[in-house]
Design a protein around this motif. Structure first.
Motif, PDB file in Angstrom:
ATOM      1  N   PRO A 101      -8.855  -5.120  -0.915  1.00 30.56           N
ATOM      2  CA  PRO A 101      -7.958  -5.778   0.320  1.00 30.56           C
ATOM      3  C   PRO A 101      -8.704  -6.443   1.304  1.00 30.56           C
ATOM      4  O   PRO A 101     -10.097  -6.010   1.302  1.00 30.56           O
ATOM      5  CB  PRO A 101      -7.359  -4.574   0.719  1.00 30.56           C
ATOM      6  CG  PRO A 101      -8.213  -3.270   0.431  1.00 30.56           C
ATOM      7  CD  PRO A 101      -8.580  -3.620  -1.028  1.00 30.56           C
ATOM      8  N   TRP A 127      -6.428 -11.145  -1.491  1.00 22.94           N
ATOM      9  CA  TRP A 127      -6.807 -10.080  -2.400  1.00 22.94           C
ATOM     10  C   TRP A 127      -8.014 -10.825  -3.353  1.00 22.94           C
ATOM     11  O   TRP A 127      -7.690 -11.767  -3.882  1.00 22.94           O
ATOM     12  CB  TRP A 127      -5.746  -9.461  -3.135  1.00 22.94           C
ATOM     13  CG  TRP A 127      -5.199  -8.543  -2.168  1.00 22.94           C
ATOM     14  CD1 TRP A 127      -4.293  -9.043  -1.152  1.00 22.94           C
ATOM     15  CD2 TRP A 127      -5.297  -7.236  -2.085  1.00 22.94           C
ATOM     16  NE1 TRP A 127      -3.658  -7.836  -0.479  1.00 22.94           N
ATOM     17  CE2 TRP A 127      -4.356  -6.671  -0.981  1.00 22.94           C
ATOM     18  CE3 TRP A 127      -5.771  -5.948  -2.853  1.00 22.94           C
ATOM     19  CZ2 TRP A 127      -4.342  -5.223  -0.708  1.00 22.94           C
ATOM     20  CZ3 TRP A 127      -5.509  -4.894  -2.633  1.00 22.94           C
ATOM     21  CH2 TRP A 127      -4.792  -4.323  -1.597  1.00 22.94           C
ATOM     22  N   LYS A 139       6.025  -4.378   1.048  1.00 23.28           N
ATOM     23  CA  LYS A 139       4.904  -5.363   0.813  1.00 23.28           C
ATOM     24  C   LYS A 139       4.929  -5.971   2.189  1.00 23.28           C
ATOM     25  O   LYS A 139       5.649  -6.505   2.752  1.00 23.28           O
ATOM     26  CB  LYS A 139       5.447  -6.301  -0.161  1.00 23.28           C
ATOM     27  CG  LYS A 139       4.265  -7.463  -0.282  1.00 23.28           C
ATOM     28  CD  LYS A 139       4.709  -8.419  -1.488  1.00 23.28           C
ATOM     29  CE  LYS A 139       3.873  -9.666  -1.229  1.00 23.28           C
ATOM     30  NZ  LYS A 139       3.959 -10.528  -2.532  1.00 23.28           N
ATOM     31  N   LYS A 141       0.963  -1.025   0.086  1.00 24.94           N
ATOM     32  CA  LYS A 141       0.017   0.087  -0.045  1.00 24.94           C
ATOM     33  C   LYS A 141       0.954   1.217   0.188  1.00 24.94           C
ATOM     34  O   LYS A 141       1.089   1.970   1.012  1.00 24.94           O
ATOM     35  CB  LYS A 141      -0.836  -0.105   1.235  1.00 24.94           C
ATOM     36  CG  LYS A 141      -1.857  -1.565   1.317  1.00 24.94           C
ATOM     37  CD  LYS A 141      -2.415  -1.498   2.617  1.00 24.94           C
ATOM     38  CE  LYS A 141      -3.159  -2.731   2.612  1.00 24.94           C
ATOM     39  NZ  LYS A 141      -2.270  -3.909   2.504  1.00 24.94           N
ATOM     40  N   SER A 142       1.583   1.320  -0.979  1.00 30.46           N
ATOM     41  CA  SER A 142       2.443   2.427  -1.277  1.00 30.46           C
ATOM     42  C   SER A 142       1.948   3.602  -2.268  1.00 30.46           C
ATOM     43  O   SER A 142       1.240   3.660  -3.057  1.00 30.46           O
ATOM     44  CB  SER A 142       3.763   1.878  -1.838  1.00 30.46           C
ATOM     45  OG  SER A 142       4.672   2.753  -1.993  1.00 30.46           O
TER      46      SER A 142
END
Length: 509
Positions: free
Chosen positions: A197, A207, A238, A167-168
């Protein structure tokens, strides 16, 4: 004795909804208040998955619930029945369940963790263990709270999985967006479904594709100099593990572990019941000189271990502080051969020609030193499957159709419009059974202050333990009842349950 007087204990008990199903006693209540009604030294283990303090998808129990607790308690006097030692959580705890990772907010989360752990400490028997899941970002604060409550921190178990999703934020794109610059599209990929998610309840991964939302992957070029300078930079790794705090209440005063086990049944962990069973790998020492050969050729000063099976006892490997999900991604991280630090290069001398000029009869290259196995050395447990999540409930089938999101499903589930398990962070029963078995004596009492949808209770029933579970949410409490009842019925139908410490990682299904 409980932490309440008789009048206070009766008031909390009256306010709590209580359901007894077999050997499981379930409460819908505030866990801190409810635990205050339990007697001192009355449970054998605590196995739980509390709020992580990161507001997972905005869930109330991981954000708004902590805020509500704080707002209600912050004005309490220190003698109030469900107040903390300072009259409740500190006022800054309103931020504890949010994404705010500032030191002050995280300190508030630590205070929250100490509050519930202090009651868990009181009700645990001397030497009783506490196992508590957390997240990588807030584990330190939760563990500090547990330690401040009086526990000894004994270890940390890592549950490693391959299905996490980064979640970047793309820093380069963010810079262009802030500058109002449009990025040039260099290439486009095939249209794919967006991933949602926390949707592992509908599949074996965490997912799931959402048929209602497609997007076309694009490779774009930075539009500004700043964006070009920071191209390829992000903000997060991650996620691939969840840490589990292993804590123990100190032994009774003056007791050794042996004396404590005899007096209270607690203080030790069940090694043999949690061994990783032999997986059939060949572990003979095929390339090494035996002890007798070395004594003959080198004299009495050069001894080697007697040839035999590698990896310890024949009944299975010692349980480790690492658990994995068996995914191909995780298995690939381990050496192809367990215990083999490097392949045979073909230049090593054979045993009989060692030190002989030319070193004839060398071993074949590209082989390993007689070992096989890899990740089967560790206990593994995949994320909760759809069947595991929905056992005892009406399986709604795949729910991610056009226009559907996980938030819509949770709202529909809470309204009774779905029959399945809509809790977003369900732990697999096999994993919880392994953890309960590790720290609970036969027939012992397991406490879960944050029951969620009841996975720990299911596991306790499967393993033949007694169980106390507490869940605040009115939406999730019926899930707990149904899933635990189903497990009790399944165990009764199957007869005597023989726990399996490790399933075959490489078995065909």
């Amino acid at each position: 004795m409980s932490a309440f007087n008789a009048q206070e204990q009766a008031a909390v008990a009256e306010a709590a909804e209580c359901v007894v199903i077999g050997d499981a006693t379930l409460y819908r209540a505030d866990c801190i208040a409810l635990m205050r009604t339990l007697p001192d030294n009355s449970v054998d283990s605590v196995v739980t998955d509390p709020p992580y303090g990161i507001s997972f998808m905005g869930k109330a129990w991981d954000g708004a619930d902590i805020v509500a607790r704080t707002e209600r308690r912050r004005g309490f006097a220190s003698h109030a029945p469900d107040a903390g030692p300072n009259g409740g959580h500190k006022s800054i705890a309103a931020e504890a369940g949010k994404y705010d990772l500032a030191p002050a907010a995280m300190r508030a989360f630590q205070d929250f963790s100490e509050d519930w752990a202090r009651e868990a400490f009181r009700v645990l028997k001397p030497g009783g263990h506490l196992l508590s899941f957390s997240s990588a970002r807030t584990y330190h604060r939760m563990t500090s709270g547990i330690e401040d409550a009086g526990f000894e921190i004994r270890d940390q178990i890592m549950w490693v999985f391959g299905s996490g999703f980064p979640k970047s934020q793309n820093v380069s794109k963010a810079l262009d967006k802030a500058a109002g610059a449009e990025r040039a599209v260099l290439s486009e990929g095939r249209a794919v479904k967006r991933m949602i998610p926390g949707a592992d309840q509908y599949a074996t991964g965490s997912w799931t594709k959402d048929n209602g939302r497609e997007y076309v992957p694009q490779v774009t070029a930075p539009a500004t100099d700043d964006a070009a300078q920071w191209d390829g930079w992000g903000t997060a790794l991650k996620p691939a593990h969840e840490p589990i705090c292993v804590a123990r209440k100190p032994l009774a005063k003056g007791h050794t572990v042996a004396a404590n086990v005899l007096a209270h049944g607690t203080g030790a962990i069940n090694i043999d019941a949690c061994r990783v069973e032999p997986t059939g790998e060949s572990r003979g020492r095929t390339c090494e000189a035996s002890q007798d050969q070395r004594h003959t050729s080198s004299g009495g000063t050069n001894f080697a271990a007697t040839p035999g099976v590698r990896g310890g006892a024949a009944e299975g490997r010692w349980p480790a502080n690492l658990i994995h999900d068996g995914s191909a991604e995780v298995v690939a991280l381990f050496p192809v051969q367990a215990g083999a630090s490097a392949p045979v290069m073909g230049t090593e001398p054979s045993n009989m020609t060692k030190s002989v000029f030319g070193q004839i009869n060398r071993q074949a290259s590209n082989a390993f030193h007689g070992d096989t196995g890899s990740a089967a050395r560790f206990f593994y447990c995949a994320k909760a499957s759809r069947a595991d999540r929905n056992a005892g409930l009406v399986d709604p089938g795949p729910q991610f159709r056009s226009g559907t999101t996980l938030r819509k499903l949770e709202v529909a589930g809470a309204a009774g419009k779905l029959g399945g398990n809509f809790h977003p962070t369900v732990k697999p029963t096999d994993l919880m059974a392994y953890l309960c078995r590790l720290v609970t004596p036969p027939g012992g009492m397991v406490l879960d202050p944050f029951m969620g949808s009841g996975s720990t209770g299911k596991a306790a029933m499967r393993e033949g333990f007694r169980f106390i579970g507490v869940e605040l949410s009115a939406e999730y409490f019926p899930l707990c009842m149904a899933r635990i009842q189903r497990e009790i019925d399944s165990v009764a139908a199957a007869g005597v349950f023989e726990p399996t410490s490790q399933f075959d990682l490489f078995a065909e299904v």
